[in-house]
Design a protein around this motif. Sequence first.
Motif, PDB file in Angstrom:
ATOM      1  N   TRP A   1      -3.521  16.381  -2.134  1.00 23.42           N
ATOM      2  CA  TRP A   1      -3.246  14.956  -1.917  1.00 23.42           C
ATOM      3  C   TRP A   1      -2.649  14.742  -0.533  1.00 23.42           C
ATOM      4  CZ3 TRP A   1       0.464  11.523  -0.562  1.00 23.42           C
ATOM      5  CH2 TRP A   1       0.272  10.175  -0.911  1.00 23.42           C
TER       6      TRP A   1
ATOM      7  N   SER B   1       1.170   7.158  -6.389  1.00 23.90           N
ATOM      8  CA  SER B   1       0.048   8.069  -6.562  1.00 23.90           C
ATOM      9  C   SER B   1       0.518   9.527  -6.464  1.00 23.90           C
ATOM     10  CB  SER B   1      -0.992   7.711  -5.497  1.00 23.90           C
ATOM     11  OG  SER B   1      -1.925   8.715  -5.330  1.00 23.90           O
TER      12      SER B   1
ATOM     13  N   ASP C   1       2.046   1.971  -3.382  1.00 24.69           N
ATOM     14  CA  ASP C   1       0.948   2.528  -4.188  1.00 24.69           C
ATOM     15  C   ASP C   1       0.747   4.002  -3.866  1.00 24.69           C
ATOM     16  OD1 ASP C   1       0.617   0.043  -5.262  1.00 24.69           O
ATOM     17  OD2 ASP C   1      -1.212  -0.457  -4.127  1.00 24.69           O
ATOM     18  N   ASP C   2       0.795   4.329  -2.559  1.00 18.89           N
ATOM     19  CA  ASP C   2       0.633   5.730  -2.159  1.00 18.89           C
ATOM     20  C   ASP C   2       1.744   6.591  -2.768  1.00 18.89           C
ATOM     21  OD1 ASP C   2      -1.609   5.114  -0.680  1.00 18.89           O
ATOM     22  OD2 ASP C   2      -0.550   5.019   1.256  1.00 18.89           O
TER      23      ASP C   2
ATOM     24  N   GLN D   1      -4.240  12.807   2.934  1.00 17.89           N
ATOM     25  CA  GLN D   1      -3.622  11.759   3.746  1.00 17.89           C
ATOM     26  C   GLN D   1      -3.846  12.011   5.236  1.00 17.89           C
ATOM     27  OE1 GLN D   1      -2.912   9.467   1.067  1.00 17.89           O
ATOM     28  NE2 GLN D   1      -1.308   8.901   2.531  1.00 17.89           N
TER      29      GLN D   1
ATOM     30  N   GLN E   1       0.821  -1.212   0.000  1.00 12.29           N
ATOM     31  CA  GLN E   1       0.000   0.000   0.000  1.00 12.29           C
ATOM     32  C   GLN E   1       0.859   1.268   0.000  1.00 12.29           C
ATOM     33  OE1 GLN E   1      -3.366   0.273  -0.326  1.00 12.29           O
ATOM     34  NE2 GLN E   1      -2.887   2.477  -0.470  1.00 12.29           N
TER      35      GLN E   1
ATOM     36  N   LEU F   1       3.764   8.205   6.430  1.00 11.66           N
ATOM     37  CA  LEU F   1       3.175   6.861   6.379  1.00 11.66           C
ATOM     38  C   LEU F   1       3.415   6.084   7.665  1.00 11.66           C
ATOM     39  CD1 LEU F   1       4.122   5.952   2.687  1.00 11.66           C
ATOM     40  CD2 LEU F   1       1.852   6.580   3.568  1.00 11.66           C
TER      41      LEU F   1
END
Lengths: 452, 452
Positions: free
Chosen positions: B44, B21, B17-18, B48, B14, B128
Amino acid sequence: MDDIDAYLTAQAGQFEDDLCSLLRIPSISADTARHGDVRQAADWVAGQFRDLGLPTEVIQTSGHPLVYAETPKVPGKPTVLVYGHYDVQPVEPLEEWISPPFEPTKRGGNIYARGATDDKGQMLTPLLAAPAWLKTRGKLPVQLKFVIEGEEEVGSDGLNGYLESAAAKERLACDVAVISDTSQFGPGQPAITYGLRGIAFFWLKASGPRQDLHSGTFGGAVTNPINAICRLLASLIDERGRIQVPGFYDDVAPLSDRERQQFAALPFTDAAFKEQIGVKGLTGEEGYTTLERRWARPTFDIHGIWGGQQVSKTAIPAKAGANFSFRLVPNQDPPKIIAATREFLQKRCPPGIEIELTARGASGVVVPLESPYVSAASRAIEQGFGRRPVFIREGGSIPIVTNFRQQLGVDTLLLGWGLDDDNTHSPNEKFCLADFHRGIKASAHLWQELAP
Amino acid sequence: MDDIDAYLTAQAGQFEDDLCSLLRIPSISADTARHGDVRQAADWVAGQFRDLGLPTEVIQTSGHPLVYAETPKVPGKPTVLVYGHYDVQPVEPLEEWISPPFEPTKRGGNIYARGATDDKGQMLTPLLAAPAWLKTRGKLPVQLKFVIEGEEEVGSDGLNGYLESAAAKERLACDVAVISDTSQFGPGQPAITYGLRGIAFFWLKASGPRQDLHSGTFGGAVTNPINAICRLLASLIDERGRIQVPGFYDDVAPLSDRERQQFAALPFTDAAFKEQIGVKGLTGEEGYTTLERRWARPTFDIHGIWGGQQVSKTAIPAKAGANFSFRLVPNQDPPKIIAATREFLQKRCPPGIEIELTARGASGVVVPLESPYVSAASRAIEQGFGRRPVFIREGGSIPIVTNFRQQLGVDTLLLGWGLDDDNTHSPNEKFCLADFHRGIKASAHLWQELAP
């Protein structure tokens, strides 16, 4: 000389017509679109000689042609080589000209046109003086050999190449050369230029890291090519204006007491000079006056420097470069100076930098003031201008003078009728018409004085 | 920390992917045509934080907005300001990119895209890591304040302006700041950058005569602005690499024995460094090693120089100029250095030349190695990377670090996960995906270590 002087006075109007006729030809040697006009100017000059019945030749060279003509040899009298050039500089910026550059216009006692003083007007003075002798006496008191080139403003390659040939050395063999392409000391004060400086010109490139580097990450360890080039150039001269290359001054001909006295007697002040160029102070070699430093001492000037960017980018550039020159004086030897400079810079080149140096040189020259030709020229100028000339030197270089010395073994008399404010190479070039006529008269008298 | 580590492992896909993106948004802050994209990147990032339920604000500035978010205050535990930037450099020359700059592509364990390492990939590591704590434990062990800007690549005007406000000082009040926007010492060897150099940057102009002059006629008397500028610049440093401005070294914080030992122990050789940059030799201040000179000693570099022409024209130019800088180290004071440099150059300015000097400065910074925050960061990195970090300094300047010290009164931990060959600011920018994950883990552990 009354007959000759009378002829010159009578012909004054015709002389100005002739001058205008030549000035109308746009003989810009640097402009390929003008090559037909340059050729037309050569033909015009050749036509003048042919009209006098002189053996005349238009000599082809690698570039624009030379015009050659000669008068008969006079036994027991010297042969005089008269040099001039019929090509002119470009005229841009055109919009700054008050009258068009190739429409000669008289204003305030001057004639305005490209080439008025450099060199069509001055070059014509000996050329127009010749018929005064031929028409009144049927002959000249000395032999004249005229060589008029069309590439002076672009480097004289054709004439320099020709001078290397045996044919040229035989044909141009002479006792002394005369050029009218310099200036008087000032208005009303004619001058004989008896010395020129030479030059050693250098292109310096310094290479450092493979590519530009961030000065934060790499600064302090990597030698910066601009730092290096500034240090190298600064090391060439000390704060007293003395060039530091070993042996640089060994062969410098010292100024004689006579010359120093003559320079000191000239109407020149540092204050007026500073005003003229717009600075508050002067520098140069300690122990010499401004005129001595400009005319008779070697110098060091950087003409261009580049490296990095003008924006606020904190990089260590990969490369830097500069070009610079030493003006040389008699009897400095350019190859010797160039070799010593190369060794000096190479020895000081810091680790991490590689330098590349290319150079060319030309010698300085002086005509001994004791020369009988100089005395003759002085008397002739006094006849033409009504005033004795002063003796000056010029800080620049006229390579053809060096070449005449090297290839033909003769000295050159630099008898110039221009003025410092003639706008040579600039818009609104002019020549004082009174000086034009005085120059013709001085030329006519010169030949008499050279053949006493 | 097993629960958190397990969460990170489970989410690795994930996270990538983030990252992809965000990398797909072409947020080039220097390109006015991309301003919509820059805004999209801000949104964006804000999204988050909002997804985590954090109070989040997009703060308007004079330029691109700041994204601000914070977690709850933890009584008795420090508040940590996390800084990063969502804007990226331009991508030209586009044809040199192997895969398009905004189509993130995995090759050989790396992700290739503009912004991969600078700074989107690194900036995301603490961002993250936050949900790992929130999802597994419901709270963080310290308070985090995130400030993510969009103008780092164009000068941070918006953030700098905001920091001057009382509102900013209150909102961003913290105990220590953390930035992940630097590099490891080398592959497999993480590092803590605990020192940055400052800078004093100068624009120097020298004016001489009113207009360009012929170096033959005027050389030897007129001060040449290029000669002057070379001499002035060369006088700033001696051949041993010591800057000559009086008082320049007075406030320089000396290298401690501990630092010198640490630098010497790093796997660094001059031979490899010379090979890397393509030079045969190095220079710099005597008595210091290459790393000491690059990281912890002041330097002098000329970044650009200009004057005259690159053609073979023997003129004395009317003007010349250069820009140059000193890299400064703690505790040198830029205004004091600038004033002393101005006086030094003015005093040496030769007659006939006028100089104009403008300057700006930024201080160098060091975080004391004895700081408990540094020890905490060291332990966290060891957890994340499986190897203890080395302590390094960086020769460049990161102005926001100085600004955090000046405006917020805090030190900054520079915990960077990049590598020297990441092609930052160049085509084919990359970031090692393993380091991306290690960086997330180190960030998650950092907060634990900061709250013992």
